[in-house]
Structures are given as C-alpha cells and as structure tokens.
Design a protein around this motif. Structure first.
Motif, PDB file in Angstrom:
ATOM      1  N   ASP A 237       0.831  -1.190   0.000  1.00  0.00           N
ATOM      2  CA  ASP A 237       0.000   0.000   0.000  1.00  0.00           C
ATOM      3  C   ASP A 237       0.871   1.248   0.000  1.00  0.00           C
ATOM      4  N   GLU A 238       0.221   2.423   0.031  1.00  0.00           N
ATOM      5  CA  GLU A 238       0.954   3.682  -0.070  1.00  0.00           C
ATOM      6  C   GLU A 238       1.936   3.858   1.078  1.00  0.00           C
ATOM      7  N   LEU A 239       1.500   3.575   2.305  1.00  0.00           N
ATOM      8  CA  LEU A 239       2.382   3.757   3.453  1.00  0.00           C
ATOM      9  C   LEU A 239       3.535   2.769   3.418  1.00  0.00           C
ATOM     10  N   GLY A 240       3.259   1.542   2.968  1.00  0.00           N
ATOM     11  CA  GLY A 240       4.328   0.556   2.831  1.00  0.00           C
ATOM     12  C   GLY A 240       5.340   0.956   1.781  1.00  0.00           C
ATOM     13  N   LEU A 241       4.866   1.499   0.664  1.00  0.00           N
ATOM     14  CA  LEU A 241       5.774   1.953  -0.383  1.00  0.00           C
ATOM     15  C   LEU A 241       6.615   3.127   0.086  1.00  0.00           C
ATOM     16  N   LEU A 242       6.017   4.008   0.873  1.00  0.00           N
ATOM     17  CA  LEU A 242       6.762   5.141   1.414  1.00  0.00           C
ATOM     18  C   LEU A 242       7.857   4.668   2.364  1.00  0.00           C
ATOM     19  N   LYS A 243       7.558   3.701   3.202  1.00  0.00           N
ATOM     20  CA  LYS A 243       8.568   3.160   4.121  1.00  0.00           C
ATOM     21  C   LYS A 243       9.698   2.487   3.340  1.00  0.00           C
ATOM     22  N   ALA A 244       9.334   1.745   2.281  1.00  0.00           N
ATOM     23  CA  ALA A 244      10.353   1.110   1.442  1.00  0.00           C
ATOM     24  C   ALA A 244      11.235   2.159   0.770  1.00  0.00           C
ATOM     25  N   ALA A 245      10.605   3.230   0.280  1.00  0.00           N
ATOM     26  CA  ALA A 245      11.365   4.312  -0.359  1.00  0.00           C
ATOM     27  C   ALA A 245      12.301   4.987   0.634  1.00  0.00           C
ATOM     28  N   HIS A 246      11.863   5.125   1.870  1.00  0.00           N
ATOM     29  CA  HIS A 246      12.700   5.746   2.902  1.00  0.00           C
ATOM     30  C   HIS A 246      13.953   4.913   3.166  1.00  0.00           C
ATOM     31  N   ILE A 359       1.102  22.479   9.589  1.00  0.00           N
ATOM     32  CA  ILE A 359       0.212  21.470   8.996  1.00  0.00           C
ATOM     33  C   ILE A 359       0.929  20.716   7.882  1.00  0.00           C
ATOM     34  N   LYS A 360       1.647  21.445   7.036  1.00  0.00           N
ATOM     35  CA  LYS A 360       2.394  20.788   5.964  1.00  0.00           C
ATOM     36  C   LYS A 360       3.478  19.879   6.519  1.00  0.00           C
ATOM     37  N   LEU A 361       4.085  20.298   7.630  1.00  0.00           N
ATOM     38  CA  LEU A 361       5.106  19.461   8.264  1.00  0.00           C
ATOM     39  C   LEU A 361       4.498  18.165   8.786  1.00  0.00           C
ATOM     40  N   ILE A 362       3.320  18.255   9.417  1.00  0.00           N
ATOM     41  CA  ILE A 362       2.666  17.072   9.980  1.00  0.00           C
ATOM     42  C   ILE A 362       2.355  16.045   8.891  1.00  0.00           C
ATOM     43  N   PHE A 363       1.963  16.531   7.718  1.00  0.00           N
ATOM     44  CA  PHE A 363       1.588  15.623   6.631  1.00  0.00           C
ATOM     45  C   PHE A 363       2.693  15.465   5.589  1.00  0.00           C
ATOM     46  N   SER A 364       3.918  15.803   5.946  1.00  0.00           N
ATOM     47  CA  SER A 364       5.040  15.618   5.024  1.00  0.00           C
ATOM     48  C   SER A 364       5.456  14.155   5.003  1.00  0.00           C
ATOM     49  N   ASP A 365       6.148  13.750   3.953  1.00  0.00           N
ATOM     50  CA  ASP A 365       6.573  12.356   3.822  1.00  0.00           C
ATOM     51  C   ASP A 365       7.475  11.917   4.964  1.00  0.00           C
ATOM     52  N   LEU A 368       5.104  11.067   7.836  1.00  0.00           N
ATOM     53  CA  LEU A 368       4.253   9.922   7.516  1.00  0.00           C
ATOM     54  C   LEU A 368       5.018   8.612   7.549  1.00  0.00           C
ATOM     55  N   VAL A 369       6.306   8.664   7.224  1.00  0.00           N
ATOM     56  CA  VAL A 369       7.089   7.432   7.132  1.00  0.00           C
ATOM     57  C   VAL A 369       7.277   6.765   8.488  1.00  0.00           C
ATOM     58  N   VAL A 370       7.179   7.519   9.583  1.00  0.00           N
ATOM     59  CA  VAL A 370       7.363   6.931  10.911  1.00  0.00           C
ATOM     60  C   VAL A 370       6.055   6.423  11.492  1.00  0.00           C
ATOM     61  N   LEU A 371       4.924   6.647  10.800  1.00  0.00           N
ATOM     62  CA  LEU A 371       3.634   6.181  11.297  1.00  0.00           C
ATOM     63  C   LEU A 371       3.489   4.681  11.082  1.00  0.00           C
ATOM     64  N   ASN A 372       2.862   4.022  12.019  1.00  0.00           N
ATOM     65  CA  ASN A 372       2.551   2.613  11.829  1.00  0.00           C
ATOM     66  C   ASN A 372       1.165   2.479  11.212  1.00  0.00           C
ATOM     67  N   HIS A 373       0.770   1.249  10.950  1.00  0.00           N
ATOM     68  CA  HIS A 373      -0.499   1.040  10.247  1.00  0.00           C
ATOM     69  C   HIS A 373      -1.702   1.377  11.115  1.00  0.00           C
ATOM     70  N   THR A 374      -1.512   1.443  12.424  1.00  0.00           N
ATOM     71  CA  THR A 374      -2.613   1.836  13.303  1.00  0.00           C
ATOM     72  C   THR A 374      -2.997   3.288  13.076  1.00  0.00           C
ATOM     73  N   TRP A 375      -1.970   4.134  12.903  1.00  0.00           N
ATOM     74  CA  TRP A 375      -2.203   5.566  12.710  1.00  0.00           C
ATOM     75  C   TRP A 375      -2.585   5.902  11.269  1.00  0.00           C
ATOM     76  N   LYS A 376      -2.389   4.944  10.384  1.00  0.00           N
ATOM     77  CA  LYS A 376      -2.637   5.226   8.974  1.00  0.00           C
ATOM     78  C   LYS A 376      -4.090   5.637   8.716  1.00  0.00           C
ATOM     79  N   ARG A 377      -5.016   5.060   9.495  1.00  0.00           N
ATOM     80  CA  ARG A 377      -6.438   5.336   9.275  1.00  0.00           C
ATOM     81  C   ARG A 377      -6.790   6.803   9.487  1.00  0.00           C
ATOM     82  N   VAL A 379      -4.889   9.314   8.572  1.00  0.00           N
ATOM     83  CA  VAL A 379      -4.294  10.133   7.516  1.00  0.00           C
ATOM     84  C   VAL A 379      -5.220  10.129   6.306  1.00  0.00           C
ATOM     85  N   PRO A 380      -5.679  11.283   5.849  1.00  0.00           N
ATOM     86  CA  PRO A 380      -6.558  11.328   4.671  1.00  0.00           C
ATOM     87  C   PRO A 380      -5.881  10.683   3.466  1.00  0.00           C
TER      88      PRO A 380
END
Length: 687
Positions: A237-246, A359-365, A368-377, A379-380
C-alpha cells in the motif's frame, strides 16, 4: 546637478516606499508558502518563473526594507521628543523582516547551487540581526512596543538560523557525509588474531559460538534490507511503499555525490525489485524517493524534523501568538491608522503562514514514514496518494524546429546581435508540448528493465548491459532475422551516441507518418513519445548528456542547415508536407561517401534508415523502435552525472531520472563496487 523631482512624487515616495516594501515582502512570503512545494509536481513555466521571482525578490525586498528603516530612524532622531512613535513601529516591522528573511519551511533553496553559499547566508544572518537589533536599540528606552518587538525578533532569529543550517546540511559536502555509514573498525585485531590462530591449531575456545551467534544477530538487526523485505511481505500500500522508499533513500542517496555502493546493496535492492510485479508500485517507490530527496535538498525538513526542531517550532508559534496579544493590549495613541493596519496584517500573516507550515510538516513524507499502520487510518487518503512529480514529458521534433522559424527575417536579423539562442528558447517554449506519461509506457519501461536485470546476474554482466546504446536492443528485438540486423546495425555502430539519437529521431518521425496513413497505432505511442522527449532534452537540457554529448552541436547545426535547405528547395512550409517529401526521397548512396566527410549532417542518413525500417513488418518495426529508444534513454540516464539527476525533482521531475533510479535499483548501475561482501564467508583453515 540634481534632477528636479516633483514635490508630490517625493511625498508619495517618502510615505509609501517603506510601507510598500513591507506589504510586498508579506505577499512574497504568502506566494512561497502556498506554491513553492508545488514545483516538484508541476512543469508549468509561468508557475516556476513566479516561484523563482518570488524567491529572489523575497530576500532582496526584506534586506532593502531593513535598510530603509534604519535610514529613516537615523535621519530624524528627535521624533520621540515630539511625541511621534514612528520609530517604535519601524523597529517592530524590522523584526518581521528578519522573520521573512528566515523564509518559509517549504523552500530554502531554488537550485542546488544555492546550498553551496551557506557561508554567505551565515554572514547575512549576522548582518541582518545586527541591523534589526540596531533599529530596536534606537527606540530605547521609550519604546511602547518592546514586548511584541522582542518576541518577533526572537522568532526571526530562530527562522533565519534554521534556514542557514538547512543550507549547510543540504550542501553537497555535508550531504555526502550523511550518506556514509558509521565508522566501523571491525573486531579488535589482537583478539580475532588470537582466535584465528587457535582455530588454525584446532583449539576450541569457550564462548566463541555464543559470541558468533550474538554478532550475527546484531548484524541482522542493523540490516535495513530485512525491514525492506518485511514491508514487501506485509503489503504494497501507499504507506508501505513510502517506508520502502525511505529505506532505499538512506542506502542510495550516496549516488548523488558519486559514492560507490556495495555489492550487498545491489543484491538486496535487486531482489526486492524483482519481487515487484506491478509497475505502478515500482514507479511509486521511485516517486517517493525523489520526493524525499527534494525535501532534503530544498526545504527545512531536515532541520525541523528533530526534537529541537519541534520544540523551536512550538516556541515560534507561541511567541507569535503572544506578540499578537501583547500588541492588542498596547496603547496605540500616536500611531497612524495605516501603520496599525499594516502591523495587524503582519501579525495575522505570520500566524496563518506558520500554522500552514506546521500542517504541511505534519503531513510531510518524513513524518508519515514513521507512522505505523494503526495511525494510517487517521491520515486522509488524498495526502498519501497525492502525486509527487508532474508525470509529464515535454515533446518536440526536429522537423518542427526547422519549420517554426517564422518570420524568417527576424531569426536572420537576430544573428547580427547574437540573440539567436534567446529566440530559439522562446520558440521552443511556444511550440513544444507536454505529454502525460501513460501507464502503458511505465509498464513497458519497468518490464524491459526487469527482463534486462534477470540476464545480468553478475557485476560484469550488469556493467556490459549499461554500456549498450541501442545495439543490444536492436539485436534482441530482431531475433533470428540476422540479415535485417546487419542492414540496421550501421545506424548505431557507425555514429556517436548523440548522432544516433538524431538519426533515429528523424527516422521515427518519418515512420510515424506512415503509421498514421495506414491507421496502424501499434507501438506508435511509446517510440514517438521517447523520440520527441529525448530530442527536447538534447536541445533544452543537454547537460543531462554532457558525458556523452560528443559533437552534438556540430551535428545538430549541420543537420538543421541541410533540412532547411531541403524544405526551401521544395517550398515546404508545414510538418505534414515536410514528412511526405522526405518519405519520397530515394537515396542510392550514403551521404558520407558522396560528401566525402565535409558535413556532419545525418538528414539523408535518417531517410535511408526510415526506408529500411519500412521494409520490415509493422509490428516488428515498432517493437524495434520502442526497444532501441528505451536503450538510448537508459544509456543517457546511467551516464548522466548524478548531481544533474538530483536537480530534476525541483523542476517537476524527469522520466529519464526515474529510469536512472530504476536501473540502479535493478542492479544495472555503474556506481556499484565490484568487491564482494565477505562478512558472512566461512573461514577456511590453512594447514
């Protein structure tokens, strides 16, 4: 002798010069906060010019305004004695200008070269702080606005210091150091030599097995590729791909500064990308990587994304809010109405812009990359799925380039004043077009590179695959038809790289016209898109090709001269007629034999190549052209200086940069170390 200036104009200038600069400075900050981050996903020339102009003007206007304030204050030092409080409001504004010089979080540098001048910005920080401090000093001890002035002055120092530090951390020398792994002297030599000697004598050592197991375990825990493979197995998913990219960004950012990667990096990353079956996932990972790179090099994210950075961000926002309250509670008798309104505008603007930055900092990549899947819900989905590059490629072709010189007399006249290059750029901006990178094209690139990687298991095979510039693709796409391969091989082997690009570009245009006539669209889009894209890069961004550019300028000017002469000879004025006339050319001899090497033009060579391609079956012809063009682009991508690739995300991104990173992730780069990782090899006793 001084020129007479009307009294009304003089009064108007005295009244609005400073106020106008203050309002302009605030407007520029608003533009940068709202639009600066969009340049990584936009190729609109107007927007890029707007951001560039705002970036340059922001520093200049703020610095000039501080100068005007100190000049105005020192001109009339007795205003306070007369009950005037202009100096108090001026010192208050000077603090805001210092804050504006700190710039928004969304942009610190416009180009990579800006980061290299971090020492100049440090010097500017000292001077501007001294100037703003001097402005405040001139108002003491009777300054009615000293509480809000001090608070904003403090925030301004924080912001300007953050920007200067961001410049320093993004400079290539400092950025290169972050790509190095931590110093590792290895095991203690005296201890391991004793153990080694004992093993040679077959003397068992107590605790050795336990130590080895511990070492292996710790090494595994530190290996980032274990986490990478775990992400692959869990989800795509998107969050998984972001973590892989990181993770990949941390390992591959050394490419930017010319570092060589280990064979372990090549093997592990190659294994990961070999498991990816969906081209969308692969391109999305690369998109995230380049977005992370853009933010590190051109924003304050590295400075802010630390514990100290979070604390300072909270202090800044609290200080601005406190300054607003203090200003509200201050008695404003003696201040002009326009000055009160402007001060409120600066305070409200600072609060709003700082809130937007948070706000932009909170939703920056990077957050987001440090969020786990619990917090993913929480994130818009629009935040995760937003695009991070333009997904466009510019298109232009040589035939249009030669025919678009209208009126002809203007271009001829420009030669007298050495303005031809300037007119050419305007012409390209006017007549070039953009094309969206289709899913079909992405899939073609991904599958082709993946197939090439399967055949390159060793470092030597990977290197050999990278040096191919069309010949291997031509051979493989033709297959067993050896006679056709011999007929077409000359177009690659007998020319330099950029000559082959121009040769195949013209031939692609001629073949494409035949496809339109026969209503055969098979394979047409990919080869035509890549052909016109590569031609555009050659005439607009040829620094990408600098290591392999060769005699491009000479070849291009001779080819254009011959094309224009041909079009004038047959009174051709539009693209369609030009292609039809060129397709009607019957060449019996190669131009090199007839002209005896007097010209570097490939115009009629391209006509010969087009005629040879048309003799092939339609599907085979377009398959050849597709694969040759991809290999030509891959050759340029892998030989381009990495620092040039690093510049592209700030201009909307380039497909050739995505190809470069995909090549490296598939283990096809040329910056891998040939030395094998021997850490896990078993020790062989030597008797």
């Amino acid at each position: 002798m001084e020129l007479p200036i009307p009294e009304k104009i003089q009064k108007l200038w005295d009244l609005w010069s400073l106020r106008g600069c203050i309002m302009l400075s605030l407007l520029l900050q608003i533009i940068l906060v709202l639009f600066a981050s969009s340049r990584q996903r936009c190729k609109n020339s107007f927007l890029l010019i707007l951001i560039w102009a705002a970036y340059l003007l922001a520093d200049w206007v703020a610095a000039v305004s501080i100068g005007l304030i100190t000049q105005e204050q020192t001109r009339s030092c007795d205003d306070h004695k007369d009950g005037k409080y202009d100096h108090d409001i001026y010192a208050f504004w000077a603090s805001f200008l210092l804050l504006h010089l700190g710039g928004p979080d969304t942009i610190t540098s416009f180009a990579l070269e800006d980061n290299e001048f971090w020492l100049r910005h440090l010097f500017g920080l000292v001077l501007q702080v001294m100037a703003a401090g001097y402005s405040f000093y001139l108002t003491l001890p009777n300054n009615k606005l000293w509480p809000p002035t001090l608070l904003i002055f403090f925030v301004g120092i924080i912001k300007y210091t953050e920007r200067t530090r961001a410049f320093y951390l993004a400079s290539l020398e400092r950025f290169g150091r972050t790509a190095l792994r931590k110093p590792d002297p290895g095991p203690d030599y005296e201890e391991v030599s004793t153990n080694y000697f004992s093993k040679l004598l077959q003397i068992p050592i107590q605790g050795d097995s336990k130590a080895n197991q511990s070492g292996v375990g710790s090494s595994s825990r530190l290996d980032p590729y274990i986490e990478l493979n775990r992400i692959t197995l869990i989800a795509c998913d998107e969050l998984g791909l972001l973590k892989a990219a990181h993770i990949l960004f941390g390992r591959f950012k050394g490419l930017i500064v010319g570092f060589f990667l280990t064979s372990k990096d090549r093997k592990s990353c190659r294994e990961y990308f070999m498991k990816i079956d969906d081209h969308k996932c692969a391109f999305r990972v690369v998109e995230y990587e380049l977005s992370l790179l853009f933010q590190v090099l051109h924003t304050k994210v590295v400075v802010v994304r630390q514990r100290v950075g979070y604390i300072l961000r909270f202090i800044s926002l609290s200080s601005i809010l406190s300054a607003t309250i203090a200003y509200l509670l201050t008695e404003k008798k003696g201040f002009k109405r326009i000055e009160i309104i402007l001060s409120y505008s600066l305070l409200i603007g600072a609060m709003v812009l700082d809130t937007i930055s948070v706000i932009k900092l909170i939703f920056s990549d990077w957050i987001l990359v440090v969020l786990n899947h619990t917090w993913k819900r929480y994130v818009p989905s629009i935040i995760l799925k937003r695009k991070r590059w333009s997904r466009l490629v510019f298109q232009y072709n040589m035939i249009s380039y030669c025919l678009d010189e209208r009126p002809t007399w203007l271009f001829d006249f420009s030669e007298l004043f050495h303005l031809r290059e300037f007119l050419d750029k305007l012409k390209i901006m006017r007549f070039s077009s953009s094309y969206k990178v289709t899913e079909d094209l992405q899939e073609f690139i991904f599958k082709n590179l993946k197939e090439k990687s399967k055949k390159a298991n060793t470092f030597k095979e990977a290197t050999e695959a990278c040096i191919e510039r069309g010949g291997l693709a031509l051979k493989q796409s033709i297959g067993q038809d050896f006679a056709s391969y011999i007929k077409l091989k000359w177009s690659i082997s007998e020319f330099q790289y950029t000559e082959s690009i121009l040769l195949w570009h013209i031939a692609t245009e001629l073949c494409n016209e035949d496809a339109k006539i026969s209503n055969n669209d098979n394979y047409k889009s990919k080869s035509k898109i890549l052909s016109e894209y590569m031609f555009y890069l050659l005439i607009v961004q040829n620094t990408i090709f600098s290591p392999v550019l060769g005699d491009w300028h000479l070849v291009f000017q001779d080819t254009c001269a011959e094309a224009k002469r041909f079009f004038r000879k047959y009174c051709v004025s539009n693209h369609c007629d030009a292609v039809k006339k060129m397709n009607g050319v019957r060449t019996k001899f190669r131009p090199a034999a007839v002209k005896e090497g007097r010209s570097k033009s490939v115009f009629f060579d391209a006509c010969i190549l087009a005629n040879q391609l048309k003799k092939l079956e339609s599907n085979q012809r377009w398959k050849i052209m597709d694969e040759v063009w991809l290999e030509l682009m891959s050759y340029a991508a892998i030989n381009c200086r990495p620092i040039v690739h690093a510049q592209q995300p700030s201009w909307g991104g380039e497909l050739i940069t995505f190809t470069w990173l995909l090549l490296n992730h598939f283990g096809l780069g040329i910056q891998f170390s040939e030395q094998e990782d021997r850490a896990g090899m078993k020790m062989v006793a030597v008797k």
